[in-house]
Motif scaffolding. Structure first.
Motif, PDB file in Angstrom:
ATOM      1  N   LYS A  80     -10.921   5.566  -8.467  1.00 62.13           N
ATOM      2  CA  LYS A  80     -11.276   4.433  -7.623  1.00 62.13           C
ATOM      3  C   LYS A  80     -11.342   4.841  -6.155  1.00 62.13           C
ATOM      4  O   LYS A  80     -12.202   4.366  -5.402  1.00 62.13           O
ATOM      5  CB  LYS A  80     -10.250   3.323  -7.814  1.00 62.13           C
ATOM      6  CG  LYS A  80     -10.350   2.619  -9.157  1.00 62.13           C
ATOM      7  CD  LYS A  80      -9.354   1.494  -9.240  1.00 62.13           C
ATOM      8  CE  LYS A  80      -9.474   0.772 -10.572  1.00 62.13           C
ATOM      9  NZ  LYS A  80      -8.499  -0.348 -10.684  1.00 62.13           N
ATOM     10  N   LYS A  81     -10.424   5.709  -5.746  1.00 57.39           N
ATOM     11  CA  LYS A  81     -10.434   6.179  -4.357  1.00 57.39           C
ATOM     12  C   LYS A  81     -11.697   6.962  -4.062  1.00 57.39           C
ATOM     13  O   LYS A  81     -12.313   6.829  -2.995  1.00 57.39           O
ATOM     14  CB  LYS A  81      -9.193   7.044  -4.122  1.00 57.39           C
ATOM     15  CG  LYS A  81      -8.947   7.383  -2.667  1.00 57.39           C
ATOM     16  CD  LYS A  81      -7.617   8.097  -2.500  1.00 57.39           C
ATOM     17  CE  LYS A  81      -7.359   8.417  -1.027  1.00 57.39           C
ATOM     18  NZ  LYS A  81      -6.095   9.152  -0.848  1.00 57.39           N
ATOM     19  N   GLU A 134      -6.913   7.150 -12.777  1.00 57.07           N
ATOM     20  CA  GLU A 134      -7.746   5.979 -12.521  1.00 57.07           C
ATOM     21  C   GLU A 134      -7.740   5.635 -11.029  1.00 57.07           C
ATOM     22  O   GLU A 134      -8.767   5.279 -10.446  1.00 57.07           O
ATOM     23  CB  GLU A 134      -7.225   4.806 -13.341  1.00 57.07           C
ATOM     24  CG  GLU A 134      -8.077   3.546 -13.208  1.00 57.07           C
ATOM     25  CD  GLU A 134      -7.563   2.422 -14.076  1.00 57.07           C
ATOM     26  OE1 GLU A 134      -8.111   1.309 -13.977  1.00 57.07           O
ATOM     27  OE2 GLU A 134      -6.605   2.682 -14.846  1.00 57.07           O
ATOM     28  N   TYR A 135      -6.543   5.765 -10.402  1.00 57.60           N
ATOM     29  CA  TYR A 135      -6.459   5.488  -8.965  1.00 57.60           C
ATOM     30  C   TYR A 135      -7.269   6.502  -8.161  1.00 57.60           C
ATOM     31  O   TYR A 135      -7.962   6.159  -7.189  1.00 57.60           O
ATOM     32  CB  TYR A 135      -4.984   5.514  -8.543  1.00 57.60           C
ATOM     33  CG  TYR A 135      -4.762   5.415  -7.052  1.00 57.60           C
ATOM     34  CD1 TYR A 135      -4.927   4.193  -6.395  1.00 57.60           C
ATOM     35  CD2 TYR A 135      -4.399   6.528  -6.308  1.00 57.60           C
ATOM     36  CE1 TYR A 135      -4.724   4.095  -5.031  1.00 57.60           C
ATOM     37  CE2 TYR A 135      -4.193   6.428  -4.951  1.00 57.60           C
ATOM     38  CZ  TYR A 135      -4.365   5.213  -4.303  1.00 57.60           C
ATOM     39  OH  TYR A 135      -4.175   5.119  -2.957  1.00 57.60           O
ATOM     40  N   ASP A 168      -2.120   9.136 -10.622  1.00 56.87           N
ATOM     41  CA  ASP A 168      -2.859   8.302 -11.572  1.00 56.87           C
ATOM     42  C   ASP A 168      -4.340   8.653 -11.509  1.00 56.87           C
ATOM     43  O   ASP A 168      -4.977   8.505 -10.458  1.00 56.87           O
ATOM     44  CB  ASP A 168      -2.655   6.827 -11.236  1.00 56.87           C
ATOM     45  CG  ASP A 168      -3.245   5.928 -12.302  1.00 56.87           C
ATOM     46  OD1 ASP A 168      -3.756   6.469 -13.302  1.00 56.87           O
ATOM     47  OD2 ASP A 168      -3.199   4.691 -12.138  1.00 56.87           O
ATOM     48  N   LYS A 203     -14.555   4.568  -3.736  1.00 58.07           N
ATOM     49  CA  LYS A 203     -14.497   3.860  -2.469  1.00 58.07           C
ATOM     50  C   LYS A 203     -15.072   4.702  -1.339  1.00 58.07           C
ATOM     51  O   LYS A 203     -15.831   4.213  -0.489  1.00 58.07           O
ATOM     52  CB  LYS A 203     -13.048   3.469  -2.178  1.00 58.07           C
ATOM     53  CG  LYS A 203     -12.878   2.602  -0.942  1.00 58.07           C
ATOM     54  CD  LYS A 203     -11.427   2.187  -0.779  1.00 58.07           C
ATOM     55  CE  LYS A 203     -11.260   1.313   0.462  1.00 58.07           C
ATOM     56  NZ  LYS A 203      -9.850   0.906   0.658  1.00 58.07           N
ATOM     57  N   ASP A 236       3.354   5.398  -6.132  1.00 57.21           N
ATOM     58  CA  ASP A 236       3.320   5.235  -7.591  1.00 57.21           C
ATOM     59  C   ASP A 236       2.063   5.807  -8.218  1.00 57.21           C
ATOM     60  O   ASP A 236       2.091   6.356  -9.309  1.00 57.21           O
ATOM     61  CB  ASP A 236       3.446   3.759  -7.944  1.00 57.21           C
ATOM     62  CG  ASP A 236       4.782   3.181  -7.493  1.00 57.21           C
ATOM     63  OD1 ASP A 236       5.713   3.986  -7.299  1.00 57.21           O
ATOM     64  OD2 ASP A 236       4.871   1.945  -7.331  1.00 57.21           O
ATOM     65  N   LYS A 237       0.940   5.694  -7.493  1.00 53.62           N
ATOM     66  CA  LYS A 237      -0.345   6.065  -8.078  1.00 53.62           C
ATOM     67  C   LYS A 237      -0.851   7.417  -7.586  1.00 53.62           C
ATOM     68  O   LYS A 237      -2.035   7.694  -7.632  1.00 53.62           O
ATOM     69  CB  LYS A 237      -1.385   4.987  -7.781  1.00 53.62           C
ATOM     70  CG  LYS A 237      -1.031   3.624  -8.342  1.00 53.62           C
ATOM     71  CD  LYS A 237      -2.119   2.622  -8.038  1.00 53.62           C
ATOM     72  CE  LYS A 237      -1.819   1.258  -8.619  1.00 53.62           C
ATOM     73  NZ  LYS A 237      -2.875   0.273  -8.328  1.00 53.62           N
ATOM     74  N   LYS A 238       0.057   8.227  -7.101  1.00 56.53           N
ATOM     75  CA  LYS A 238      -0.368   9.504  -6.549  1.00 56.53           C
ATOM     76  C   LYS A 238      -1.047  10.354  -7.601  1.00 56.53           C
ATOM     77  O   LYS A 238      -2.050  11.030  -7.332  1.00 56.53           O
ATOM     78  CB  LYS A 238       0.853  10.232  -5.995  1.00 56.53           C
ATOM     79  CG  LYS A 238       0.521  11.316  -5.003  1.00 56.53           C
ATOM     80  CD  LYS A 238       1.799  11.854  -4.394  1.00 56.53           C
ATOM     81  CE  LYS A 238       1.508  12.549  -3.090  1.00 56.53           C
ATOM     82  NZ  LYS A 238       2.706  13.079  -2.470  1.00 56.53           N
ATOM     83  N   ASP A 245       2.149   1.615  -3.488  1.00 54.71           N
ATOM     84  CA  ASP A 245       1.080   1.994  -4.417  1.00 54.71           C
ATOM     85  C   ASP A 245       0.725   3.461  -4.280  1.00 54.71           C
ATOM     86  O   ASP A 245       0.441   4.150  -5.259  1.00 54.71           O
ATOM     87  CB  ASP A 245      -0.151   1.127  -4.191  1.00 54.71           C
ATOM     88  CG  ASP A 245       0.074  -0.294  -4.662  1.00 54.71           C
ATOM     89  OD1 ASP A 245       1.077  -0.498  -5.382  1.00 54.71           O
ATOM     90  OD2 ASP A 245      -0.725  -1.176  -4.311  1.00 54.71           O
ATOM     91  N   LYS A 246       0.717   3.962  -3.052  1.00 57.06           N
ATOM     92  CA  LYS A 246       0.382   5.383  -2.866  1.00 57.06           C
ATOM     93  C   LYS A 246       1.423   6.282  -3.513  1.00 57.06           C
ATOM     94  O   LYS A 246       1.111   7.328  -4.076  1.00 57.06           O
ATOM     95  CB  LYS A 246       0.270   5.690  -1.367  1.00 57.06           C
ATOM     96  CG  LYS A 246      -1.002   5.121  -0.730  1.00 57.06           C
ATOM     97  CD  LYS A 246      -1.099   5.509   0.729  1.00 57.06           C
ATOM     98  CE  LYS A 246      -2.389   4.959   1.352  1.00 57.06           C
ATOM     99  NZ  LYS A 246      -2.504   5.328   2.776  1.00 57.06           N
ATOM    100  N   ARG A 282       0.823  -1.211   0.000  1.00 59.56           N
ATOM    101  CA  ARG A 282       0.000   0.000   0.000  1.00 59.56           C
ATOM    102  C   ARG A 282       0.855   1.259   0.000  1.00 59.56           C
ATOM    103  O   ARG A 282       0.529   2.251  -0.663  1.00 59.56           O
ATOM    104  CB  ARG A 282      -0.915  -0.009   1.220  1.00 59.56           C
ATOM    105  CG  ARG A 282      -2.033  -1.049   1.147  1.00 59.56           C
ATOM    106  CD  ARG A 282      -2.882  -1.016   2.386  1.00 59.56           C
ATOM    107  NE  ARG A 282      -3.969  -1.972   2.312  1.00 59.56           N
ATOM    108  CZ  ARG A 282      -4.849  -2.190   3.297  1.00 59.56           C
ATOM    109  NH1 ARG A 282      -4.745  -1.499   4.433  1.00 59.56           N
ATOM    110  NH2 ARG A 282      -5.805  -3.074   3.156  1.00 59.56           N
TER     111      ARG A 282
END
Length: 1218
Positions: free
Chosen positions: A1132-1133, A1128-1129, A1126, A1136, A1122-1124, A1119-1120, A1116
């Motif tokens: 999704k957040k 798409e991320y 992004d 959620k 790398d996908k800061k 991922d945070k 996690r």
């Protein structure tokens, strides 16, 4: 008698530190010499041999000699190592009469004219590229040769009567040749390429490949007056050329890699189709091929790289329907990889494969699936985890995804709710490779499927549909467009818009209105065909209006031919037809800018949607469309033919056939349809038309066979039969192109005789068709069609036993190899129809024995394709699948095999003997009772081509089903073989090999084991939604569609009092209870029998939890980072957070809701807590029903727990081996 001389040069050289032998064979007729210089390391061996009975592999017909390149038949006409793994260069010399031309592989070095009387000519060919003996071909005939004017290494060869057609047919070929060289960035791998066209009755198949040449039937040639044959011929020639690169020059490393070469050749052909015929043609063909693969990919026989479906089938996997399905699937798999890699990178992979093979050692001229996978990772930059999942799922396994979906639009949140249930076309026992272990439930497929939403403000792609994980999912897609607020005028109390006083339908009208008011135009799933999947949409009754609107928009506004074809299919299947659907199909049919193949689909859809409810509007639209383009408005009669617009020609050609498919309420053809077809046939005029109307007339005649005659239509029967008789007489005087017109007339007469057996005597029809079986006076195609028609009439009147007897009679009289295959394929289809019928006609024992004798005869040995289809006929008659796949095999002891094969010097092989049966007690018996028991016999393949076979002997391969000796009863570890999935289905049986090579008695068999795996029942935060979707019963598609839609709309804030019915509550209770039982089951498996001691298990469990938490925390954190950024991320957040907010609101509503409207309490727990049952408080009747279901489910779960033992595998880094 044929006399040959073969010389073999053995070159001894050191390679990789060891000695290797390289064979170079040369072949010549009588007194030839290859002129090799003497070398101290070269030993020349000369072998003189004769072929006394040239029946297999090589054929003589009149003044034509040819070889057919059948599977393992090269050794029947010249000595060689007939194996794909044995490759060498060839020097070839052929001496023939001076008026003949010998065509063979490689480059023609020179021709020598002898001084004999009469003089003879010697042709000297040299093939420097090492190839296997199966690619060596020879054709001798009085050919005429046409050199290509653009590329000098290309030669087109045919017999003199077909030379004018040859010039017109091959005019495009240099474009395909140049395109392949440009796409692969390399020159043609051989020094020359020759295309030979011979009469089709001489060929064994539609095309016969050889090194640097290919043999075709001359029936694919056409002159400048024929339109319909053009596309098919060009595609066939382009595919044969692509196979020279992938399949002949570059070969498969193992039999399990043959799918890759076949798929690459098909992929290269598809790129040329897109380049020359257009993107619409390429996409439409790929869409239809994918659709066929999804329907047929149901068993392990279609697994591409499985040893049970490739090497164990001895080459028969590429014959017949299964061969086509495997080829289409191989192309689709490679196109899926191209979508993931990108067109440029995938093209670079093909260039690397070809470039490394040219000018390199023979080891680089083979390609394996493992090497291709490595190139996809190295050159295509595909990640290893994706490839690790992709190839086992798509290449080594069978089955395609089935996506069943239902959607709902939430107007308040401006969001699409999509309920998805994922399935598989294959059976659960054979869907995936049994080497896969530690999988939870259905493993799925790697990747994300895209959903394309067409809104008012634009088009948006959402890659939100995972192909793995939970099989039941609920997705939410945010819409970008919004509708302006509208003020809805409420209807007056006690009245409706039509003035009536009944207002009971106000709610349904409002529901229908709310369904239409949305920013959605239409939705497409997987629009770019990135996956080989079958997709279904389900809608409730109140949303049919929206669905019709979606599909009409998709049909009229989407320019993609796949989208248009999908829209037509959905509109055709609507249960409630309306004039809006008919008008939309008619508008598309009249659109001349649309793709002609899709317009033909619209015409057939109009025919199928025609009914009394729409006042036969579809029929009148079809007739009006035709008359507006082909009729003279002044006289009301058809004009003379004019076929200048090719696309319009194809569409108009399909209209009569579509009209003939229209049915009235009595299931008969309307009078208007019969009169229309008769009028077109009567007034057809081709004067002044530069193009032939043979296919046009054939289509009209075939449409007559589709008509259903009622009391009014029977009046036109005599006129129609008179027209057919006139056309047959005219075609006998002036034969049409390939006898197409006579073939259509024979086929139509047989159809009409079967439909009108009370009005048309079958004996009269037989007498009319029988003369067309004359070998001397009719062409090959006409003769075969007449035989087919007689077989159909025999089946209708006397049954399957009479058909088999007549088939064997026709087979003895048929002189062409391809004609034998065509008859066998047709009888196989008749056997399938007999199996599906309710009559269950039985077969006499003498007929069955005659079939077995035919399977072992020299005729079957000489024709591999005939032999395979005879075996398939026996399989179908026994109630099995028409394939060698899944047949149990048994090893024979070496001593027993030696006694049976005294003349065979090979190791003991797998054999089975069927003795001559005794006289039957009854005239007819069942097939299972008629099949004799298995014993050993002599192998058919080891018999020389010049020797006689034994009588009443059948060659059979059997392989004993074995299991691992490591099986532990305490663990209940299950063992499966590669052919295991179908064993239970097919039952114990004996397998007739289709010319399988000899195998040693000690040959190892591939055995793979698989453990019973734990079923995970944990859910995420949307466990309530998932449980609701899980209530759908896959046994009924209609019920499934309803449940899917109810799931998409199942929100407590949107439910009214009427919608909370007892039935829905029961379904919800049952699903929640079932989920709880599955959770309990997964917990019990950890503590059941076969588990390890509690102390060690507890320690390892705690350690595993700690390691898992550490890995999850690290993942996690990474991922945070790398996908800061992004998007798409971030999306999704956001979703959620939205779900969490929604759950909180739902919890508040459950606590403070109105208990008087629904006396029910729903309690749900997060997915982390397992084994919890859901308490419910409902009305007494409902509670009792739910409890009964819960009790039954619990009992079932407990029964499964007590009757099964599970093995738990625990892996640790520090293992004490002592």
């Amino acid at each position: 008698m044929l006399q040959f001389s073969c010389k073999c040069c053995l070159l001894h050289e050191k390679e990789n530190g060891g000695n290797s032998v390289q064979d170079s064979c040369s072949q010549q007729v009588a007194n030839g010499c290859n002129g090799h210089p003497e070398d101290k390391n070269e030993k020349l061996v000369r072998i003189d041999y004769w072929v006394d009975r040239a029946e297999t592999g090589i054929h003589f017909v009149d003044n034509v000699l040819l070889t057919d390149n059948q599977i393992r038949r090269a050794h029947c006409w010249f000595p060689c190592l007939d194996s794909i793994s044995q490759r060498c260069p060839f020097d070839l010399e052929f001496t023939v009469d001076v008026n003949l031309v010998a065509v063979s592989n490689g480059d023609l070095h020179y021709q020598v004219l002898s001084k004999d009387d009469p003089p003879r000519k010697t042709f000297v060919y040299k093939l420097t590229t090492p190839v296997s003996a199966g690619w060596i071909s020879l054709i001798v005939a009085p050919f005429e040769i046409l050199s290509d004017s653009h590329i000098n290494i290309i030669s087109h060869i045919c017999l003199p009567p077909s030379f004018s057609k040859l010039q017109n047919t091959v005019g495009f070929f240099h474009n395909a040749f140049s395109y392949y060289e440009d796409y692969l960035s390399t020159s043609f791998p051989f020094g020359s390429y020759k295309q030979i066209f011979i009469p089709p009755e001489l060929t064994i198949s539609s095309l016969s490949l050889g090194a640097s040449l290919c043999i075709f039937g001359s029936h694919i040639l056409f002159d400048d007056r024929v339109i319909d044959q053009t596309i098919d011929t060009r595609i066939k020639l382009a595919y044969a050329l692509a196979r020279q690169w992938f399949g002949v020059f570059i070969t498969a490393h193992e039999p399990t890699d043959e799918w890759l070469l076949d798929g690459l050749a098909g992929f290269l052909t598809d790129t040329y189709i897109k380049h020359s015929l257009g993107n619409n043609e390429a996409r439409y063909r790929r869409y239809k091929a994918n659709f066929a693969v999804c329907k047929a990919d149901v068993s392990g026989a279609t697994a591409l790289s499985s040893s049970a479906a490739s090497s164990d089938l001895y080459g028969t996997q590429w014959i017949g329907l299964y061969g086509k399905i495997r080829s289409w699937k191989a192309i689709s798999v490679l196109q899926m990889l191209e979508k993931q890699i990108g067109p440029d990178s995938f093209c670079k992979i093909l260039q690397v494969i070809v470039c490394r093979a040219i000018g390199s050692t023979r080891s680089m001229r083979t390609l394996s699936t493992k090497e291709f996978r490595h190139l996809a990772n190295k050159v295509g930059n595909l990640e290893r985890p994706f490839l690790k999942e992709f190839f086992p799922r798509w290449v080594e396994s069978c089955g395609c995804p089935i996506m069943r979906m239902g959607l709902s639009y939430n107007k308040r949140r401006n969001m699409i709710e999509l309920a998805v249930v994922r399935g598989c076309t294959a059976k659960s026992s054979s869907a995936f490779n049994q080497d896969d272990e530690n999988r939870e439930g259905h493993p799925g497929w790697p990747g994300m499927m895209s959903v394309r939403v067409h809104e008012l403000d634009g088009v948006y792609d959402h890659p939100v549909l995972p192909m793995a994980g939970e099989s039941c999912q609920l997705l939410e897609i945010q819409c970008h467009s919004k509708l302006a607020a509208k003020r809805i005028q409420k209807p007056k109390k006690g009245s409706k818009a039509d003035g009536s006083d009944d207002n009971a339908d106000v709610v349904s009208t409002q529901d229908m209105r709310s369904g239409v008011d949305s920013p959605l135009l239409w939705i497409r799933v997987d629009p770019e065909m990135e996956y080989l999947a079958e997709i279904h949409f389900y809608q409730p009754v109140q949303m049919w209006v929206r669905k019709v609107s979606y599909k009409i928009n998709q049909l009229e506004k989407d320019k993609d031919v796949v989208a248009q074809s999908q829209a037509i299919s959905m509109l055709e299947m609507l249960p409630q037809l309306s004039f809006a659907v008919v008008n939309a199909l008619n508008s598309f049919l009249n659109d001349s800018k649309a793709f002609w193949r899709v317009r033909i689909e619209a015409a057939y859809a109009l025919a199928h949607t025609t009914s009394e409810d729409t006042d036969l509007a579809g029929l009148f639209h079809l007739i009006k469309f035709y008359k507006s383009r082909r009729f003279d408005m002044d006289t009301g009669l058809p004009r003379a033919n004019s076929f200048h617009e090719v696309s319009e020609y194809f569409v108009l050609e399909a209209i009569p056939h579509a009209v003939a498919l229209v049915r009235a309420s009595d299931k008969k053809s309307p009078r208007e349809a019969i009169e229309f077809v008769l009028q077109l046939l009567k007034y057809n005029d081709n004067n002044g038309n530069p193009y032939s109307d043979v296919y046009w007339l054939a289509s009209l005649v075939q449409s007559i066979g589709e008509l259903e005659f009622g009391q009014q239509g029977i009046l036109f029967l005599s006129s129609l039969l008179k027209r057919i008789d006139q056309l047959m007489q005219f075609d006998s005087l002036m034969p049409s192109y390939n006898g197409i017109l006579t073939i259509s007339c024979i086929r139509t007469l047989a159809q009409m005789a079967l439909k009108l057996s009370n009005s048309v005597p079958l004996d009269k029809v037989r007498e009319l068709i029988e003369p067309y079986r004359n070998v001397e006076n009719t062409s090959w195609k006409v003769r075969i069609e007449a035989s087919r028609a007689l077989l159909d009439l025999e089946f209708h009147s006397k049954g399957i036993d009479a058909v088999l007897s007549l088939f064997m009679k026709f087979l003895e009289e048929e002189c062409s190899l391809r004609g034998e295959v065509k008859l066998a394929v047709h009888v196989m289809h008749i056997c399938q129809a007999n199996l599906e019928s309710e009559s269950g006609m039985q077969i006499a024992c003498p007929t069955l024995v005659s079939l077995l004798h035919l399977l072992t005869s020299r005729k079957a040995f000489n024709n591999v394709f005939l032999r395979h289809h005879l075996f398939c006929i026996l399989q179908i008659l026994a109630g099995r699948s028409p394939t060698l796949y899944g047949i149990s095999r048994t090893q024979v002891h070496a001593s027993v095999a030696a006694e049976t094969c005294e003349q065979v010097t090979r190791p003991a092989s797998l054999k089975l003997k069927i003795p001559k049966p005794q006289e039957p007690l009854a005239e007819t018996v069942k097939l299972s009772e008629a099949l004799p028991t298995a014993e050993t016999v002599r192998e058919g393949d080891t018999v020389s081509n010049c020797s006689e076979r034994r009588v009443n002997v059948i060659k059979i391969r059997v392989k004993q089903r074995s299991s691992s000796s490591k099986a532990d009863d305490a663990d209940h570890q299950m063992e499966y073989s590669r052919g295991g999935p179908n064993d239970a289905e097919l039952g114990p049986c004996s397998s007739v090999s289709v010319d399988a090579p000899a195998r040693g008695a000690t040959e190892p068999f591939n055995i793979s084991s698989q453990n019973n795996e734990e079923v995970s029942s944990s859910h995420d935060r949307e466990s309530r939604m998932t449980a609701s979707i899980g209530s759908a019963k896959l046994a009924s598609e209609e019920k499934l569609g309803k449940e899917l839609q109810c799931t998409a709309d199942s929100r407590l804030d949107a439910l009214s009092k009427d919608q909370l019915s007892l039935k829905n509550i029961n379904v919800e209770e049952m699903v929640i209870s079932k989920t709880a039982c599955l959770q309990d089951l997964s917990v019990v498996r950890h503590d059941g029998e076969g588990a390890m001691p509690p102390e060690n298990a507890e320690e390892l469990k705690e350690k595993g939890k700690k390691d898992k938490k550490d890995r999850e925390r690290k993942r996690r954190r990474d991922d945070k980072v790398d996908k800061k950024d992004d998007p798409e991320y971030i999306e999704k957040k956001r979703l959620k957070k939205e779900r969490k907010r929604k759950e909180k609101e739902l919890a508040k509503m459950q606590k403070g809701g109105d208990r008087s409207s629904s006396d029910m309490k729903i309690s749900s727990r997060p997915s982390e807590s397992r084994g919890s049952l859901v308490d419910s408080k409902v009305e007494p009747g409902v509670e009792i029903h739910a409890l009964k279901n819960n009790e039954s489910i619990s009992e079932t779960a407990q029964g499964s727990i007590t009757s099964s033992k599970f093995r738990i595998k625990i892996k640790s880094r520090n293992t004490d081996n002592s």
